[in-house]
Scaffold this active site. Structure first.
Site, PDB file in Angstrom:
ATOM      1  N   CYS A  95       0.809  -1.219   0.000  1.00  0.00           N
ATOM      2  CA  CYS A  95       0.000   0.000   0.000  1.00  0.00           C
ATOM      3  C   CYS A  95       0.854   1.286   0.000  1.00  0.00           C
ATOM      4  O   CYS A  95       1.421   1.630  -1.024  1.00  0.00           O
ATOM      5  CB  CYS A  95      -0.959  -0.065   1.195  1.00  0.00           C
ATOM      6  SG  CYS A  95      -2.466   0.851   0.936  1.00  0.00           S
ATOM      7  N   ARG A 130     -12.619   6.208  -1.346  1.00  0.00           N
ATOM      8  CA  ARG A 130     -11.528   5.276  -1.068  1.00  0.00           C
ATOM      9  C   ARG A 130     -11.980   3.898  -1.532  1.00  0.00           C
ATOM     10  O   ARG A 130     -13.169   3.597  -1.545  1.00  0.00           O
ATOM     11  CB  ARG A 130     -11.232   5.204   0.446  1.00  0.00           C
ATOM     12  CG  ARG A 130     -10.736   6.492   1.054  1.00  0.00           C
ATOM     13  CD  ARG A 130     -10.374   6.300   2.518  1.00  0.00           C
ATOM     14  NE  ARG A 130      -9.183   5.480   2.711  1.00  0.00           N
ATOM     15  CZ  ARG A 130      -7.935   5.932   2.586  1.00  0.00           C
ATOM     16  NH1 ARG A 130      -7.724   7.193   2.264  1.00  0.00           N
ATOM     17  NH2 ARG A 130      -6.910   5.139   2.781  1.00  0.00           N
ATOM     18  N   HIS A 194      -3.713  -5.557   2.843  1.00  0.00           N
ATOM     19  CA  HIS A 194      -3.388  -5.686   4.256  1.00  0.00           C
ATOM     20  C   HIS A 194      -3.952  -7.024   4.693  1.00  0.00           C
ATOM     21  O   HIS A 194      -4.545  -7.751   3.896  1.00  0.00           O
ATOM     22  CB  HIS A 194      -4.013  -4.537   5.047  1.00  0.00           C
ATOM     23  CG  HIS A 194      -3.467  -3.206   4.655  1.00  0.00           C
ATOM     24  ND1 HIS A 194      -2.197  -2.798   4.989  1.00  0.00           N
ATOM     25  CD2 HIS A 194      -4.009  -2.186   3.942  1.00  0.00           C
ATOM     26  CE1 HIS A 194      -1.989  -1.585   4.498  1.00  0.00           C
ATOM     27  NE2 HIS A 194      -3.061  -1.192   3.860  1.00  0.00           N
TER      28      HIS A 194
HETATM   29  N1  GLN Z   1      -2.366   6.662   2.279  1.00  0.00           N
HETATM   30  C1  GLN Z   1      -2.419   5.804   1.130  1.00  0.00           C
HETATM   31  C2  GLN Z   1      -3.767   5.817   0.456  1.00  0.00           C
HETATM   32  O1  GLN Z   1      -4.729   6.187   1.077  1.00  0.00           O
HETATM   33  C3  GLN Z   1      -2.009   4.381   1.516  1.00  0.00           C
HETATM   34  C4  GLN Z   1      -3.004   3.723   2.406  1.00  0.00           C
HETATM   35  C5  GLN Z   1      -2.511   2.463   3.054  1.00  0.00           C
HETATM   36  O2  GLN Z   1      -1.318   2.219   3.168  1.00  0.00           O
HETATM   37  N2  GLN Z   1      -3.433   1.670   3.557  1.00  0.00           N
HETATM   38  O3  GLN Z   1      -3.869   5.446  -0.679  1.00  0.00           O
END
Ligand code: GLN
Length: 229
Positions: A95, A130, A194
């Site tokens: 990520c 998101r 994750h």
């Molecule tokens: N901050 C980054 C995004 O929102 C990565 C998020 C993450 O590592 N879960 O894309």
């Protein structure tokens, strides 16, 4: 133990979303099962990354704020990280770490967060959205299915020399449009998963461990028996 591997945990004190450090624990678990001693060391702000010291590098994910801090610091490690990657050093980046290995990430507030351009992808921002939820992908080359949980603003587009880690079966993946998820470049593996990814996908954990062992000990025939789980 006859053999040992040393892992660099890049910025593990800043980027560790959903317990990404579990990926190192899983590798340590399988290493121990085959009599390999796996140790790890935090490499964070102001500390050098010395490529010859490490057999594997792990880089987790995090929030945009921490990514901005890391983005500035990692420029001083850029050349050494690139030489490790180019030399076939195995890396797992998740990520935020995945985004920072690429050219740039445009954060949720529109700010540009520079990566090190070790891999040729770049990451754009979504408008007020998101990608959150469970995800399943399939890697055709290895004929393996991986499951995980994604939570990211970034939409990543792969570049030169990169293959996706897998094709999205269910979920969003790199950008929600081209059905790719993650990236593979040489021995560098990247993903939005994750979970941690290796705790949920033992086949991938074993695969990465064997890459690291074969690179360090080319004359030894390592196998991880199928009944070890
Ligand atoms: N901050 C980054 C995004 O929102 C990565 C998020 C993450 O590592 N879960 O894309």
């Amino acid at each position: 133990m006859a053999y040992s591997l040393h892992v660099a945990h890049l910025y593990g004190d800043l980027l560790n979303t959903y317990g990404d450090i579990g990926n190192i624990l899983v590798m340590k678990y399988y290493a121990k099962k085959i009599n390999v001693n796996l140790t790890s060391e935090l490499v964070s702000l102001g500390q050098p990354f010395e490529p010859q010291k490490y057999d594997f590098a792990f880089f987790g994910g995090g929030q945009d704020y921490e990514q901005m801090i890391v983005s500035k610091d990692i420029q001083a490690k850029k050349d050494d990280l690139i030489s490790f990657i180019e030399d076939g050093g195995p890396v797992l980046a998740i990520c935020g770490g995945y985004q920072l290995l690429g050219e740039y990430y445009i954060g949720a507030d529109g700010q540009r967060i520079n990566g090190i351009h070790a891999l040729d992808h770049h990451t754009e921002s979504q408008d007020n959205n998101r990608f959150i939820g469970d995800i399943t992908i399939h890697n055709e080359q290895l004929d393996e299915t991986y499951i995980g949980f994604e939570n990211h603003n970034g939409m990543t587009y792969l570049g030169k020399g990169e293959q996706p880690l897998g094709k999205v079966v269910f979920g969003h993946g790199n950008n929600g449009s081209d059905r790719s998820e993650g990236a593979i470049y040489k021995n560098t593996y990247c993903s939005y998963f994750h979970g941690p990814i290796l705790a949920r996908n033992h086949n991938l954990a074993k695969h990465l461990l064997l890459i690291a062992l074969k690179r360090k000990f080319p004359d030894v025939d390592f196998t991880i028996p199928a009944d070890i789980d």
